[in-house]
Design an enzyme around this catalytic site. Structure first.
Site, PDB file in Angstrom:
ATOM      1  N   ASP A  87       0.860  -1.187   0.000  1.00  0.00           N
ATOM      2  CA  ASP A  87       0.000   0.000   0.000  1.00  0.00           C
ATOM      3  C   ASP A  87       0.895   1.236   0.000  1.00  0.00           C
ATOM      4  O   ASP A  87       1.818   1.335   0.801  1.00  0.00           O
ATOM      5  CB  ASP A  87      -0.896   0.014   1.241  1.00  0.00           C
ATOM      6  CG  ASP A  87      -1.892   1.155   1.175  1.00  0.00           C
ATOM      7  OD1 ASP A  87      -2.658   1.202   0.203  1.00  0.00           O
ATOM      8  OD2 ASP A  87      -1.876   2.017   2.080  1.00  0.00           O
TER       9      ASP A  87
ATOM     10  N   PHE B 233     -45.230 -11.145  -8.117  1.00  0.00           N
ATOM     11  CA  PHE B 233     -44.534 -12.267  -8.763  1.00  0.00           C
ATOM     12  C   PHE B 233     -44.868 -13.627  -8.157  1.00  0.00           C
ATOM     13  O   PHE B 233     -44.536 -14.659  -8.723  1.00  0.00           O
ATOM     14  CB  PHE B 233     -43.024 -12.040  -8.907  1.00  0.00           C
ATOM     15  CG  PHE B 233     -42.243 -11.635  -7.675  1.00  0.00           C
ATOM     16  CD1 PHE B 233     -42.329 -12.334  -6.487  1.00  0.00           C
ATOM     17  CD2 PHE B 233     -41.364 -10.549  -7.744  1.00  0.00           C
ATOM     18  CE1 PHE B 233     -41.578 -11.961  -5.389  1.00  0.00           C
ATOM     19  CE2 PHE B 233     -40.600 -10.170  -6.636  1.00  0.00           C
ATOM     20  CZ  PHE B 233     -40.717 -10.878  -5.452  1.00  0.00           C
TER      21      PHE B 233
END
Ligand code: SAM
Length: 676
Positions: A100, A566
């Site tokens: 990093d 649905f």
């Protein structure tokens, strides 16, 4: 000898023996940075790239120095990959490398710019000044023994000083418009156009590019010299580091030896890094005396976080030590600051959440944006949000500490982060979801204990109403609640929609139906990503009614909205059905009803795309999914293979699984020929 030949020669002598030790090992780079990849490839290292999913959200306040922050990020990235690979990739790496890079100036840590304005702010801050570039690197050695994997962690960092020339605005904008700054710490890339901005570099140039190769190779040398024989043969329980670290007499240099005293049994003749201590004072001492500083290691590099720190029992009392070797499982006994800070972050987590919810509800971020300069004194904020001076000041200060606001003198302003995600009209605004968390999820979590004891959802206690299925009616009893819920769904769908929509090649499908598609946010992303696709959003009629509130200004007419249930109504015909965040909160029984209906309206070759948070196969993460489950109604969180299994029982074969690195993952399944 020409310079090129000379450098190849040097490479052969210095680097090759260390790198060659890794031949035949599964070496993994937990970073997708093309620059790191290039640096390591150039020295002949063979490795796999597995980008880390670790979200870089560490609290910078917990770190006394930028390099500790960079090292911790590197470690978390590498550990995430090391721990994920056995389950997700079904193989155990030998070595995982994480890195990093951060740039620091004026006591601030600059990471990657969020947008062009942010890049401008960073680069103009660097103009005419010297800054430091720190890369934290972690090397993780994975050892398997008796079916258990142990991770031995070695970390270090490198600092390089860089001075920028005085840069004109014209030059800065030309550079920013080149696009180069956007994915780079500090907003510049020294190896390319950004090199033009630099007056001088003191230290390792490659460290500024993103990876301190020289220090890395020296560290590998240290690892090999301290760990005779093959890396994989050495179990952490018996590894020299571990024993030394556990048993080393106080103050004695341990596994890392001083230059000039090659390790016994050292398979290579690389001495220790002439580790330059971080503090300028130490640096001067070293330069003046001509001595090589003896690098030291500590039992736990994070012990530096404690203040005051009793170092008498540590092998490395030098807080500026740049290398640390420790074993995550065996050696981290006592003085466990990493563990302690983790627990403290967990204990305080609810306070941080509630501070965010409150600032967001009181429109603090919008109010600050609305001022002429973008800055306001606490009195002005308090007046505008109609709150007490004292309370507002506390809230603003807390937000500064969380990185949500910044303070200059007596005035407060939004940070890039809040501008991007917390303004109510930002493209990727999380306001809707934040309000949903505050109003709907928080009350449920305040009854978590009863939930756990009784094993059922506590909606009745939290909201004085009960329902079997929150999806069907619970949320929609009042218009305000309905809009709030839709807002929440909309904000998450906006953020994750593009990644889900582009997760697979859907070019063969002409029609899609987004079941429970809510505001249509996902449908518009699908239509945008697939020019040949028309998408029907199918949702409860009362949701469809309100969906026009969320329609984009230039709405794509390939997106249609149809109201229906649905579970009960006929589904619109489609080549591919989308189920985004529908299945997780349904019981298996309900899922079977729905999948059965979908299967019946599908021809062979038609597909189902399910998008959810996929649990790891061993159900140990991700925490987001498992924490969400704590307030779920009747469903459970599932892994990709559990969804795959459910779909298979309705004749759908899994084609692909995609972990998107975003909030939602996706799985694509296709109806087989000859299946029901
Ligand atoms: C958790 S939200 C997910 C929304 C959207 N798919 C997304 O990912 O942003 C569930 C959606 O399903 C809809 N829904 C719930 N039950 C339904 C049903 N029986 N028929 C149609 N839609 C339903 C809800 O109205 C809601 O919009």
């Amino acid at each position: 000898m020409k310079i090129k030949e000379l450098s190849e020669e040097v490479t052969m002598v210095l680097m090759h023996p260390v790198i060659s030790k890794l031949t035949g090992k599964l070496v993994v780079l937990a970073s997708s940075s093309p620059r790191r990849l290039e640096i390591l490839t150039n020295v002949g290292l063979r490795f796999e790239v597995v980008p880390s999913w670790f979200k870089e959200t560490l609290d910078k306040r917990l770190f006394k120095t930028p390099h500790e922050y960079a090292v911790e990020n590197a470690k978390m990235k590498a550990l995430e990959v090391a721990k994920r690979m056995p389950f997700k990739h079904l193989k155990i790496p030998d070595i995982v490398i994480g890195a990093d890079t951060v740039v620091t100036v004026d006591g601030l840590i600059l990471e990657k710019p969020l947008d062009k304005q942010d890049a401008y702010r960073m680069l103009s801050r660097l103009s005419g000044k010297e800054h430091s570039v720190f890369t934290g690197v972690t090397i993780i050695l994975c050892h398997e023994k008796d079916g258990k994997i142990d991770y031995q962690v070695i970390d270090f960092y490198e600092e390089t000083k860089v001075k920028f020339a005085n840069l004109s605005d014209d030059l800065l904008w030309e550079y920013i418009n080149s696009g180069e700054p956007m994915d780079k710490a500090g907003g510049y890339g020294i190896q390319a156009l950004g090199g033009m901005l630099v007056e001088y570099v003191h230290g390792d140039f490659l460290n500024v590019v993103g990876f301190p190769l020289n220090h890395f190779c020296k560290m590998l040398g240290v690892i090999f010299s301290s760990q005779p024989g093959s890396l994989t043969q050495t179990s952490p329980q018996t590894s020299p580091e571990c024993c030394l670290l556990n048993n080393v007499p106080s103050g004695e240099p341990n596994v890392i030896r001083p230059p000039g005293s090659p390790a016994v049994n050292s398979p290579i003749d690389i001495h220790l890094p002439n580790s330059l201590p971080a503090s300028p004072a130490n640096k001067v001492k070293q330069e003046e005396s001509g001595e090589s500083e003896v690098p030291r290691t500590s039992v736990n590099s994070l012990s530096k976080l404690s203040e005051p720190q009793d170092t008498s029992d540590l092998a490395a009392p030098d807080a500026t030590s740049r290398g640390a070797i420790h074993n995550v499982t065996e050696c981290d006994t006592g003085n466990d600051m990493e563990g302690l800070s983790k627990i403290i972050v967990l204990m305080d987590g609810f306070k941080a959440s509630k501070a965010l919810f409150t600032a967001s509800k009181l429109c603090v971020f919008d109010v600050l944006r609305g001022s002429k300069t973008g800055h306001l004194a606490v009195e002005d904020v308090a007046r505008q949000i109609k709150a007490s001076l004292k309370g507002t000041e506390r809230l603003l200060e807390a937000c500064v500490s969380l990185g949500l606001l910044q303070r200059t003198g007596k005035e407060y302003a939004n940070t890039e982060l809040s501008r991007r995600f917390l303004l109510s009209d930002a493209l990727y605004s999380l306001q809707g979801y934040i309000q949903h968390c505050d109003q709907m999820v928080w009350p449920l979590f305040s009854h978590l204990e009863s939930n756990v004891k009784e094993g059922n959802n506590q909606r009745e206690k939290a909201f004085r109403k009960n329902t079997d299925c929150i999806l069907q009616d619970g949320y929609y009893s009042r218009c305000e609640e309905k809009l709030r819920f839709m807002n929440a769904m909309h904000s998450i769908a906006k953020i994750s929609g593009r990644d889900v929509a582009t997760a697979f090649d859907l070019s063969q499908y002409k029609t899609a139906c987004d079941l429970g598609g809510c505001t249509g946010a996902m449908a518009y992303e699908l239509a945008k990503a697939h020019p040949g696709l028309s998408v029907t959003v199918f949702d409860l009629p009362e949701v469809i009614e309100m969906s026009s509130h969320f329609r984009p200004q230039e709405a794509d007419d390939r997106v249609l909205f149809v109201g229906g249930n649905f579970f009960e109504d006929e589904l619109p015909k489609a080549d591919i059905y989308i189920l985004a965040r529908i299945l997780h909160d349904c019981s298996d029984e309900k899922i079977h009803i729905l999948l059965n209906k979908i299967s019946k309206s599908c021809n062979p070759g038609c597909a189902v795309l399910v998008s959810e948070i996929f649990l790891d196969e061993d159900r140990t993460g991700p925490s987001r999914g498992l924490l969400q489950a704590l307030s779920m109604t009747e469903g459970i969180q599932r892994s990709a293979s559990e969804y795959s299994f459910l779909l298979e029982s309705h004749g759908f074969d899994t084609l692909h699984v995609k972990h998107t690195h975003n909030l939602l993952d996706a799985i694509l399944c296709v109806k087989e020929f000859g299946k029901h």
